[in-house]
Design a protein around this motif. Structure first.
Motif, PDB file in Angstrom:
ATOM      1  N   LEU A 225       0.865  -1.310  -0.165  1.00  0.00           N
ATOM      2  CA  LEU A 225       0.022  -0.130   0.052  1.00  0.00           C
ATOM      3  C   LEU A 225       1.050   1.142   0.157  1.00  0.00           C
ATOM      4  N   SER A 226       2.126   1.238   0.709  1.00  0.00           N
ATOM      5  CA  SER A 226       3.007   2.370   0.407  1.00  0.00           C
ATOM      6  C   SER A 226       3.478   2.718  -0.725  1.00  0.00           C
ATOM      7  N   ILE A 227       3.330   1.852  -1.768  1.00  0.00           N
ATOM      8  CA  ILE A 227       3.957   2.310  -3.152  1.00  0.00           C
ATOM      9  C   ILE A 227       2.768   2.890  -3.671  1.00  0.00           C
ATOM     10  N   THR A 228       1.400   2.674  -3.721  1.00  0.00           N
ATOM     11  CA  THR A 228       0.380   3.452  -4.206  1.00  0.00           C
ATOM     12  C   THR A 228       0.407   4.598  -3.513  1.00  0.00           C
ATOM     13  N   LYS A 229       0.552   4.786  -2.383  1.00  0.00           N
ATOM     14  CA  LYS A 229       0.420   5.721  -1.543  1.00  0.00           C
ATOM     15  C   LYS A 229       1.585   6.882  -2.095  1.00  0.00           C
ATOM     16  N   TYR A 230       2.551   6.399  -2.517  1.00  0.00           N
ATOM     17  CA  TYR A 230       3.567   7.284  -2.791  1.00  0.00           C
ATOM     18  C   TYR A 230       3.232   8.011  -4.226  1.00  0.00           C
ATOM     19  N   VAL A 231       2.539   7.061  -5.150  1.00  0.00           N
ATOM     20  CA  VAL A 231       2.148   7.494  -6.322  1.00  0.00           C
ATOM     21  C   VAL A 231       1.110   8.638  -6.183  1.00  0.00           C
ATOM     22  N   GLU A 232       0.258   8.495  -5.160  1.00  0.00           N
ATOM     23  CA  GLU A 232      -0.839   9.462  -4.848  1.00  0.00           C
ATOM     24  C   GLU A 232      -0.291  10.738  -4.536  1.00  0.00           C
ATOM     25  N   LEU A 233       0.880  10.707  -3.709  1.00  0.00           N
ATOM     26  CA  LEU A 233       1.304  11.753  -3.032  1.00  0.00           C
ATOM     27  C   LEU A 233       2.193  12.580  -4.263  1.00  0.00           C
ATOM     28  N   HIS A 234       2.636  11.845  -5.274  1.00  0.00           N
ATOM     29  CA  HIS A 234       3.743  12.681  -6.029  1.00  0.00           C
ATOM     30  C   HIS A 234       3.275  12.179  -7.457  1.00  0.00           C
ATOM     31  N   PRO A 235       2.050  13.188  -7.728  1.00  0.00           N
ATOM     32  CA  PRO A 235       1.480  13.137  -9.137  1.00  0.00           C
ATOM     33  C   PRO A 235       2.486  13.836 -10.159  1.00  0.00           C
ATOM     34  N   ASP A 236       3.259  14.618  -9.736  1.00  0.00           N
ATOM     35  CA  ASP A 236       4.369  15.071 -10.766  1.00  0.00           C
ATOM     36  C   ASP A 236       5.734  14.439 -10.883  1.00  0.00           C
ATOM     37  N   MET A 237       5.611  13.188 -10.261  1.00  0.00           N
ATOM     38  CA  MET A 237       7.090  12.504 -10.230  1.00  0.00           C
ATOM     39  C   MET A 237       7.437  12.176 -11.721  1.00  0.00           C
ATOM     40  N   ASP A 238       8.875  12.721 -12.190  1.00  0.00           N
ATOM     41  CA  ASP A 238       9.241  12.573 -13.439  1.00  0.00           C
ATOM     42  C   ASP A 238      10.133  11.266 -13.674  1.00  0.00           C
ATOM     43  N   ILE A 239       9.593  10.392 -14.326  1.00  0.00           N
ATOM     44  CA  ILE A 239      10.483   9.135 -14.407  1.00  0.00           C
ATOM     45  C   ILE A 239      11.766   9.371 -15.049  1.00  0.00           C
ATOM     46  N   GLU A 240      11.867  10.119 -16.078  1.00  0.00           N
ATOM     47  CA  GLU A 240      13.071  10.498 -16.753  1.00  0.00           C
ATOM     48  C   GLU A 240      14.107  11.126 -16.145  1.00  0.00           C
ATOM     49  N   ASP A 241      13.633  11.797 -14.913  1.00  0.00           N
ATOM     50  CA  ASP A 241      14.727  12.592 -14.035  1.00  0.00           C
ATOM     51  C   ASP A 241      14.709  11.620 -12.964  1.00  0.00           C
ATOM     52  N   PHE A 242      14.269  10.740 -12.842  1.00  0.00           N
ATOM     53  CA  PHE A 242      14.269   9.844 -11.511  1.00  0.00           C
ATOM     54  C   PHE A 242      15.726   9.510 -11.115  1.00  0.00           C
ATOM     55  N   PRO A 243      16.614   8.695 -12.023  1.00  0.00           N
ATOM     56  CA  PRO A 243      18.002   8.392 -11.446  1.00  0.00           C
ATOM     57  C   PRO A 243      18.859   9.750 -11.042  1.00  0.00           C
ATOM     58  N   GLY A 244      18.700  10.683 -11.969  1.00  0.00           N
ATOM     59  CA  GLY A 244      19.285  11.938 -11.538  1.00  0.00           C
ATOM     60  C   GLY A 244      19.041  12.656  -9.830  1.00  0.00           C
ATOM     61  N   SER A 245      17.759  12.358  -9.931  1.00  0.00           N
ATOM     62  CA  SER A 245      17.191  12.628  -8.495  1.00  0.00           C
ATOM     63  C   SER A 245      17.706  12.171  -7.487  1.00  0.00           C
ATOM     64  N   ILE A 246      17.534  10.583  -7.634  1.00  0.00           N
ATOM     65  CA  ILE A 246      18.235   9.752  -6.675  1.00  0.00           C
ATOM     66  C   ILE A 246      19.718   9.904  -6.139  1.00  0.00           C
ATOM     67  N   SER A 247      20.285  10.218  -7.411  1.00  0.00           N
ATOM     68  CA  SER A 247      21.829  10.226  -7.222  1.00  0.00           C
ATOM     69  C   SER A 247      22.084  11.687  -6.532  1.00  0.00           C
ATOM     70  N   GLU A 248      21.353  12.597  -6.686  1.00  0.00           N
ATOM     71  CA  GLU A 248      21.364  13.913  -5.898  1.00  0.00           C
ATOM     72  C   GLU A 248      20.894  13.701  -4.398  1.00  0.00           C
TER      73      GLU A 248
END
Length: 366
Positions: free
Chosen positions: A219-242
């Protein structure tokens, strides 16, 4: 109602009735549960008389005439779900504890009928990067079970679904969903059948503490999706590195769930995540490419003369020539290459699945 809500697209209308929350669950999203067990010393009559939220459907993959598959009567959430889990845990061992063999598993269906295409796209991506963590938590070598194939053994099918979801076109999406493999660890074919995404990793279980922990992790996974509607998949690796992987993981899972996952792993959880992100580059790039192609095609349709003048020809001529080298996951010639990436048994399963799809397509054409 938004026409691209998944329940409308797939013919399973969402239930927007408010769910009473429970402080034992991280989200009130509706869930379906399936509990498999062998040598269970209770009858169907006892199930019907003692369980208000469950019924037995049987399962041919289990052994013995006392094998049971108890499933929820309908998707439920919040306080009602907590009560149903408690009910199961109290009833099952009342006479004698059942056997939870390697053939038994516990399946969780997360209701996604209310999700939009962007939300599902983000959920598919998150699933792809946390799946190895979920497998390690589940243990019992579930990633070697032919009824629980990991994403790497179904990569072309998953990538095709990711592209169709990212594009957001209804018919290609429906077709991609219909081609998914039922026995994937994360089963997206269930969207067509029930409007849910099914998680099949956990071995057989009925104990309240174990079931609640697993349900909250998912449920935590779907909750994260709900709370982050603007999550950018393409920028995700860079965001994690940062920001660092641990910060993301602790935002995805509450302390209790995070500690349970981290304790179950035989290596630091952030190492598993970073390796998984690297392995998900194919998904990220394919989703990014699909978005670019969609925008370019829109431009060509809106003003083809200007594009011809600017670029010296139809911008799709080159791509059409290059498409000869692009793998089509529905063609049989892709199966040998899939088998190289997967284990031989998974390759055989995929080959049979593709062959069945081809027969269905020929029958439909006739």
């Amino acid at each position: 109602m938004e026409p691209k809500v998944l329940g409308v697209v797939l013919g399973h209308l969402p239930n927007f009735k408010k769910v009473g929350p429970s402080n034992k669950l991280v989200s009130s999203r509706r869930v379906g549960l399936e509990a498999e067990m062998e040598d269970a010393w209770f009858s169907n009559e006892e199930v019907n008389n003692n369980l208000g939220w469950w019924h037995d459907v049987g399962d041919g993959s289990l052994r013995g005439h006392r094998s049971k598959e108890l499933i929820l009567n309908m998707p439920i959430g919040g306080a009602t779900l907590f009560n149903a889990i408690s009910e199961l845990s109290e009833f099952v061992p009342r006479q004698r504890k059942p056997v939870l063999s390697e053939r038994c598993s516990f399946h969780v269906h997360l209701d996604v009928r209310d999700m939009t295409f962007p939300m599902l796209s983000n959920l598919i991506f998150l699933n792809s990067i946390v799946e190895p963590i979920l497998f390690k938590y589940a243990g019992n070598e579930r990633d070697n079970n032919i009824f629980c194939l990991p994403a790497e053994d179904c990569s072309l099918y998953n990538t095709a679904l990711a592209r169709a979801t990212k594009e957001g076109r209804i018919e290609p999406f429906r077709r991609a969903v219909s081609k998914m493999l039922k026995y994937s660890a994360i089963n997206y074919l269930s969207m067509r059948e029930r409007g849910s995404v099914e998680y099949r990793m956990l071995p057989g279980e009925y104990r309240k503490s174990k079931v609640l922990a697993w349900v909250n992790i998912l449920l935590s996974i779907t909750k994260y999706v709900e709370l982050h509607p603007d999550m950018d998949i393409e920028d995700f690796p860079g965001s994690i590195s940062e920001q660092g992987p641990l910060k993301f993981l602790k935002e995805l899972w509450a302390p209790k769930e995070f500690e349970a996952l981290n304790k179950a792993l035989d290596e630091p959880i952030e190492h598993v995540l970073m390796r998984s992100i690297r392995n998900s580059q194919e998904y990220i790039l394919s989703a990014d490419l699909m978005a670019e192609q969609t925008e370019q095609k829109k431009g060509w349709m809106n003003n083809p003369v200007q594009i011809l003048n600017d670029e010296g020809g139809n911008p799709w001529d080159e791509e059409e020539e290059e498409e000869e080298d692009v793998d089509d996951p529905w063609e049989p010639n892709i199966v040998p290459r899939l088998a190289i990436r997967a284990n031989p048994l998974a390759g055989a399963i995929l080959q049979r699945a593709v062959a069945d799809d081809m027969v269905d397509d020929r029958d439909n054409e006739e």
